[in-house]
Motif scaffolding. Structure first.
Motif, PDB file in Angstrom:
ATOM      1  N   VAL A 254     -58.042 -29.741 -17.132  1.00 30.51           N
ATOM      2  CA  VAL A 254     -58.652 -30.804 -16.993  1.00 30.51           C
ATOM      3  C   VAL A 254     -60.000 -30.896 -16.215  1.00 30.51           C
TER       4      VAL A 254
ATOM      5  N   TRP B 191     -58.531 -34.431 -20.461  1.00 33.56           N
ATOM      6  CA  TRP B 191     -58.203 -33.079 -20.829  1.00 33.56           C
ATOM      7  C   TRP B 191     -59.669 -32.354 -21.334  1.00 33.56           C
TER       8      TRP B 191
ATOM      9  N   SER C  86     -54.555 -37.790 -20.558  1.00 34.45           N
ATOM     10  CA  SER C  86     -55.461 -37.534 -19.588  1.00 34.45           C
ATOM     11  C   SER C  86     -54.558 -38.388 -18.566  1.00 34.45           C
TER      12      SER C  86
ATOM     13  N   ILE D  78     -51.663 -34.633 -13.667  1.00 39.64           N
ATOM     14  CA  ILE D  78     -52.152 -33.259 -13.856  1.00 39.64           C
ATOM     15  C   ILE D  78     -50.820 -32.374 -13.950  1.00 39.64           C
TER      16      ILE D  78
END
Ligand code: XMP
Length: 515
Positions: free
Chosen positions: A465, A475, A506, A512
């Protein structure tokens, strides 16, 4: 902070960009601080600021409860730059008018100016800016004049140079305003008269002095993880007090390939820091056996870390301070746009949770720095790029990337796959373009074919990311050959993986890490 000149204070009206504004000021080599918009004036003046920047914010100046500063802020004689909501606010408070046009202006626009006040000095007569606003000024307050406009916005920048008050409807702090850096530099240097005195070279000496003052003849213990923040803290404190610092490095078995070796080599062999290496791999594996639920894993790992660290610190005898890599974004009092409490998405793990009874005072020499400044400081202190430029790594480590059960075999598999992914990213010269890249092992198996054999093995997902601050992330768009090479190598070289996925979620909605 002493010796860096007067700071610029960013008054935060709930903008997602306040930290960015403060960073841009520091990039202009001027110290900056962020304070909430309603800070009492005596507290504000205690910092002896050279100027103020009013941030943007999500509210409308017409809304009930719109955030407003103490009106006395205009009587302090300080230069002020208002950005977006910040300029609407002083237009409104000083007798101008703000209205809501039928269309919201969002995205790229171009200003035209022939400014002679100094704010737009050196900026092209026509230049790109980033706009994002619902309300707009429809009448400037007395004393102000227009210094820039766009096709849609007749008051794109306004100024009252005699009172040193300036405002821009656009966002000079974002990259989509390419000459924004010049505008911020004009404000802090020309208008506020600040000298360029803030850099990491001069910070080192001041920080060493202040660690010496604070610690006196005491002893310090530091939990070293090998991440950037704890590494820089250790180096800085070691420079200040030498052997009165002891670092504890816990190998929890959840680390990346080569990490325990790298940390020992850099800190013990290279820099001769007193480093206690604790091999706690078995203890963590035993505690995690059979556990799949992410929050439970995080709690087990966090609590066990505290136990192990405490035992080790106890062995050291009398210690006075616990060093921590707290950064400025962790200590800024955040202004919530909605006023509501935030929910816990993931319980974070760091040394901050050490028990009260350890009675150690905290030593946090990075608490005024942003992450990019910590990296620059690390380089200044001689740390290798391998550590300084390293992607972030979560406290619970591979434990939260081993989705499902955490076993020694699965961790080894994951470690190998992760090392290949990072290796390919580095070989493609993309490591520095990515905020964080990682591999997750998924709790599913898939059928494959290798040679003429049927396989039934593990599946992994690659994630990479881009991000400014980990709050939001997008991403990373890889050239396809990088993904292809990575997938080939993982399937060929890692014994138990036969399928590789690429995660294009995303944040939000995904986080994440997977867990
Ligand atoms: P998420 O997964 O919440 O992560 O989008 C945001 C960033 O924080 C890191 N992370 C952690 N860092 N202790 C840490 O010090 C933790 O427990 C932890 N969990 C996630 C994550 O790697 C990402 O950079």
């Amino acid at each position: 902070m002493q010796g860096v000149g007067k700071p610029i204070i960013v008054l935060d009206f709930g903008a997602q960009y306040s930290k960015l504004i403060a960073r841009r000021v520091r990039e202009a080599k001027v110290f900056s601080l962020i304070l909430p918009y309603n800070v009492p004036l005596d507290e504000l003046m205690a910092h002896d600021p050279a100027g103020l920047i009013f941030s943007g914010g999500p509210a409308s100046v017409h809304a009930d409860g719109a955030p407003l500063p103490d009106p006395g802020v205009f009587e302090l004689g300080l230069p002020i730059l208002g950005i977006c909501y910040g300029v609407q606010l002083f237009a409104q408070m000083l007798g101008g008018k703000v209205e809501r046009p039928s269309v919201r202006e969002y995205g790229i626009a171009h200003i035209e100016h022939n400014d002679t006040t100094g704010l737009l000095e050196g900026v092209s007569a026509r230049t790109q800016v980033w706009m994002s606003h619902g309300d707009a000024i429809s009448q400037v307050p007395e004393g102000f004049r227009v210094i820039a406009k766009t096709d849609n916005c007749p008051y794109a920048a306004i100024a009252d140079p005699a009172a040193r008050r300036y405002g821009v409807q656009f966002h000079p702090e974002v990259v989509h305003t390419p000459e924004g850096t010049q505008i911020i530099s004009n404000f802090v240097h020309t208008i506020c008269g600040c000298e360029a005195r803030w850099d990491m070279g001069s910070f080192v000496d001041r920080a060493i002095e202040s660690v010496r003052d604070e610690v006196g003849a005491g002893r310090v213990v530091c939990g070293l993880s090998g991440g950037v923040d704890s590494s820089v803290v250790a180096m800085l404190i070691h420079r200040a007090i030498g052997d009165r610092l002891t670092c504890v490095f816990v190998n929890n078995g959840l680390l990346r390939k080569g990490e325990p070796e790298l940390v020992q080599q850099v800190f013990r062999d290279n820099f001769h820091i007193d480093l206690r290496y604790v091999d706690a791999q078995e203890r963590f594996l035993t505690a995690l056996a059979g556990v799949s639920e992410p929050e439970q894993k995080r709690k087990i790992i966090g609590n066990l870390f505290i136990d192990v660290f405490e035992e080790e610190a106890h062995e050291l005898g009398h210690v006075d301070f616990l060093a921590q890599g707290t950064l400025y974004p962790d200590v800024i009092e955040s202004v919530s746009a909605t006023g509501g409490p935030s929910v816990t998405i993931k319980s974070h793990h760091n040394v901050g949770g050490l028990p009260e009874h350890m009675k150690l005072a905290l030593l946090e020499p990075l608490r005024e720095l942003f992450k990019d400044e910590v990296r620059a400081l690390g380089t200044e202190l001689g740390l290798p790029d391998d550590i300084v430029m390293r992607h972030p790594f979560p406290g619970p480590g591979l434990g939260v990337r081993c989705v499902g059960e955490v076993t020694k075999e699965r961790l080894d598999t994951l470690r190998e796959a992760d090392a290949i992914f990072i290796d390919e990213i580095k070989a493609a010269g993309l490591y520095g373009d990515i905020w964080q890249a990682l591999v997750c092992l998924l709790p599913v198996r898939s059928v494959g074919v290798q040679g003429d054999e049927r396989t039934y093995e593990e599946v992994c997902s690659l994630r990479a990311v881009t991000s400014e601050d980990a709050m939001t992330a997008d991403w990373f768009r890889f050239p396809p050959e990088v993904l292809q090479r990575t997938a080939n190598r993982i399937c060929n070289e890692v014994k138990h993986i036969n399928r590789v996925l690429y995660d294009i979620t995303s944040k939000p909605p995904g986080t994440i890490e997977w867990e």
